[in-house]
Scaffold this motif. Structure first.
Motif, PDB file in Angstrom:
ATOM      1  N   GLY A   1       5.565  22.223   3.976  1.00 41.55           N
ATOM      2  CA  GLY A   1       6.344  21.839   2.818  1.00 41.55           C
ATOM      3  C   GLY A   1       7.803  22.212   3.020  1.00 41.55           C
ATOM      4  O   GLY A   1       8.134  23.051   3.865  1.00 41.55           O
ATOM      5  N   PRO A   2       8.717  21.607   2.257  1.00 35.50           N
ATOM      6  CA  PRO A   2      10.156  21.860   2.426  1.00 35.50           C
ATOM      7  C   PRO A   2      10.543  23.329   2.304  1.00 35.50           C
ATOM      8  O   PRO A   2      11.376  23.818   3.064  1.00 35.50           O
ATOM      9  N   ASN A   3       9.950  24.051   1.380  1.00 33.83           N
ATOM     10  CA  ASN A   3      10.261  25.463   1.201  1.00 33.83           C
ATOM     11  C   ASN A   3       9.865  26.266   2.441  1.00 33.83           C
ATOM     12  O   ASN A   3      10.606  27.127   2.906  1.00 33.83           O
ATOM     13  N   ALA A   4       8.686  25.960   2.983  1.00 30.39           N
ATOM     14  CA  ALA A   4       8.234  26.655   4.187  1.00 30.39           C
ATOM     15  C   ALA A   4       9.121  26.332   5.382  1.00 30.39           C
ATOM     16  O   ALA A   4       9.455  27.216   6.169  1.00 30.39           O
ATOM     17  N   VAL A   5       9.519  25.079   5.516  1.00 26.98           N
ATOM     18  CA  VAL A   5      10.403  24.683   6.619  1.00 26.98           C
ATOM     19  C   VAL A   5      11.706  25.470   6.546  1.00 26.98           C
ATOM     20  O   VAL A   5      12.172  26.032   7.541  1.00 26.98           O
TER      21      VAL A   5
ATOM     22  N   ALA B   1       9.321  33.977  -0.512  1.00 30.01           N
ATOM     23  CA  ALA B   1       9.650  32.605  -0.911  1.00 30.01           C
ATOM     24  C   ALA B   1       8.438  31.690  -0.776  1.00 30.01           C
ATOM     25  O   ALA B   1       8.356  30.658  -1.436  1.00 30.01           O
ATOM     26  N   MET B   2       7.490  32.078   0.081  1.00 30.85           N
ATOM     27  CA  MET B   2       6.277  31.286   0.279  1.00 30.85           C
ATOM     28  C   MET B   2       5.068  31.934  -0.392  1.00 30.85           C
ATOM     29  O   MET B   2       3.930  31.546  -0.140  1.00 30.85           O
ATOM     30  N   GLY B   3       5.312  32.950  -1.224  1.00 30.89           N
ATOM     31  CA  GLY B   3       4.224  33.605  -1.938  1.00 30.89           C
ATOM     32  C   GLY B   3       3.357  34.472  -1.055  1.00 30.89           C
ATOM     33  O   GLY B   3       2.202  34.736  -1.369  1.00 30.89           O
ATOM     34  N   GLY B   4       3.916  34.941   0.066  1.00 30.48           N
ATOM     35  CA  GLY B   4       3.123  35.701   1.021  1.00 30.48           C
ATOM     36  C   GLY B   4       3.704  37.056   1.338  1.00 30.48           C
ATOM     37  O   GLY B   4       4.523  37.600   0.593  1.00 30.48           O
TER      38      GLY B   4
ATOM     39  N   GLU C   1       1.846  36.046   6.495  1.00 30.22           N
ATOM     40  CA  GLU C   1       0.656  35.495   5.859  1.00 30.22           C
ATOM     41  C   GLU C   1       1.078  34.934   4.516  1.00 30.22           C
ATOM     42  O   GLU C   1       1.805  35.590   3.769  1.00 30.22           O
ATOM     43  N   ALA C   2       0.625  33.718   4.226  1.00 30.85           N
ATOM     44  CA  ALA C   2       0.970  33.066   2.968  1.00 30.85           C
ATOM     45  C   ALA C   2      -0.163  32.124   2.569  1.00 30.85           C
ATOM     46  O   ALA C   2      -0.902  31.642   3.439  1.00 30.85           O
ATOM     47  N   PRO C   3      -0.278  31.841   1.293  1.00 34.17           N
ATOM     48  CA  PRO C   3      -1.294  30.874   0.866  1.00 34.17           C
ATOM     49  C   PRO C   3      -1.095  29.548   1.598  1.00 34.17           C
ATOM     50  O   PRO C   3       0.024  29.096   1.792  1.00 34.17           O
ATOM     51  N   ALA C   4      -2.184  28.934   1.991  1.00 35.70           N
ATOM     52  CA  ALA C   4      -2.113  27.700   2.765  1.00 35.70           C
ATOM     53  C   ALA C   4      -1.577  26.533   1.951  1.00 35.70           C
ATOM     54  O   ALA C   4      -1.405  25.444   2.496  1.00 35.70           O
ATOM     55  N   ASP C   5      -1.254  26.758   0.682  1.00 35.47           N
ATOM     56  CA  ASP C   5      -0.639  25.707  -0.126  1.00 35.47           C
ATOM     57  C   ASP C   5       0.646  25.204   0.515  1.00 35.47           C
ATOM     58  O   ASP C   5       1.066  24.078   0.275  1.00 35.47           O
ATOM     59  N   LEU C   6       1.293  26.055   1.324  1.00 33.33           N
ATOM     60  CA  LEU C   6       2.539  25.631   1.960  1.00 33.33           C
ATOM     61  C   LEU C   6       2.286  24.557   2.995  1.00 33.33           C
ATOM     62  O   LEU C   6       3.196  23.873   3.423  1.00 33.33           O
ATOM     63  N   VAL C   7       1.052  24.400   3.407  1.00 31.01           N
ATOM     64  CA  VAL C   7       0.708  23.346   4.352  1.00 31.01           C
ATOM     65  C   VAL C   7       0.330  22.119   3.545  1.00 31.01           C
ATOM     66  O   VAL C   7      -0.654  22.112   2.822  1.00 31.01           O
ATOM     67  N   GLU C   8       1.136  21.059   3.671  1.00 33.45           N
ATOM     68  CA  GLU C   8       0.894  19.864   2.866  1.00 33.45           C
ATOM     69  C   GLU C   8      -0.263  19.042   3.411  1.00 33.45           C
ATOM     70  O   GLU C   8      -1.156  18.654   2.684  1.00 33.45           O
TER      71      GLU C   8
END
Length: 137
Positions: free
Chosen positions: A25-29, A102-105, A121-128
């Protein structure tokens, strides 16, 4: 994305990457880009990208337990002992607080005599989406 951050340092042959193809996702990038830039800059000052022999291994994946978790590690190992930086600066804040939060991790750095390991480590929600044509690299 990772290779784009490392290209100016001209040491692609010292970098190994592994993990499934993912579209971030854009935030993760944005925040992973900042983290990779910080790691590469520090490596250029003190580690493998400074001409010291060694290797950078970046690995990522999605772990499934009760919830899906995205885990990424940057492991830098040099073939000689390096001095630990005496103080924590802006880079430490970026790697342990700014990018992970910023990624909730969470993110942490482990220093060892021959390098360091940064883990995110972050919730996989960041992976679209999962895709065979795109990756973190």
């Amino acid at each position: 994305m990772l290779l784009a951050q490392l290209k100016p340092f001209g040491s692609e042959e010292r970098i190994s990457m592994s993990g499934p193809s993912v579209v971030l996702g854009p935030n993760a990038v944005q925040h992973l880009g900042i983290a990779f830039h910080e790691l590469a800059t520090n490596s250029a000052k003190y580690g493998v990208l400074a001409g010291v022999s060694g290797q950078i291994v970046v690995a990522w994946g999605i772990e499934t337990a009760e919830t899906k978790l995205f885990r990424l590690t940057w492991s830098e190992t040099v073939h000689s002992k390096i001095e630990k930086v005496a103080h924590s600066g802006f880079g430490t804040v970026v790697l342990t607080r700014v990018a992970p939060q910023a990624m909730g991790g969470t993110g942490w750095i482990q220093h060892h005599p021959n390098g360091l390991v940064w883990t995110l480590e972050a919730p996989a929600d960041l992976v679209e989406t999962l895709s065979a044509n795109s990756s973190v690299a």
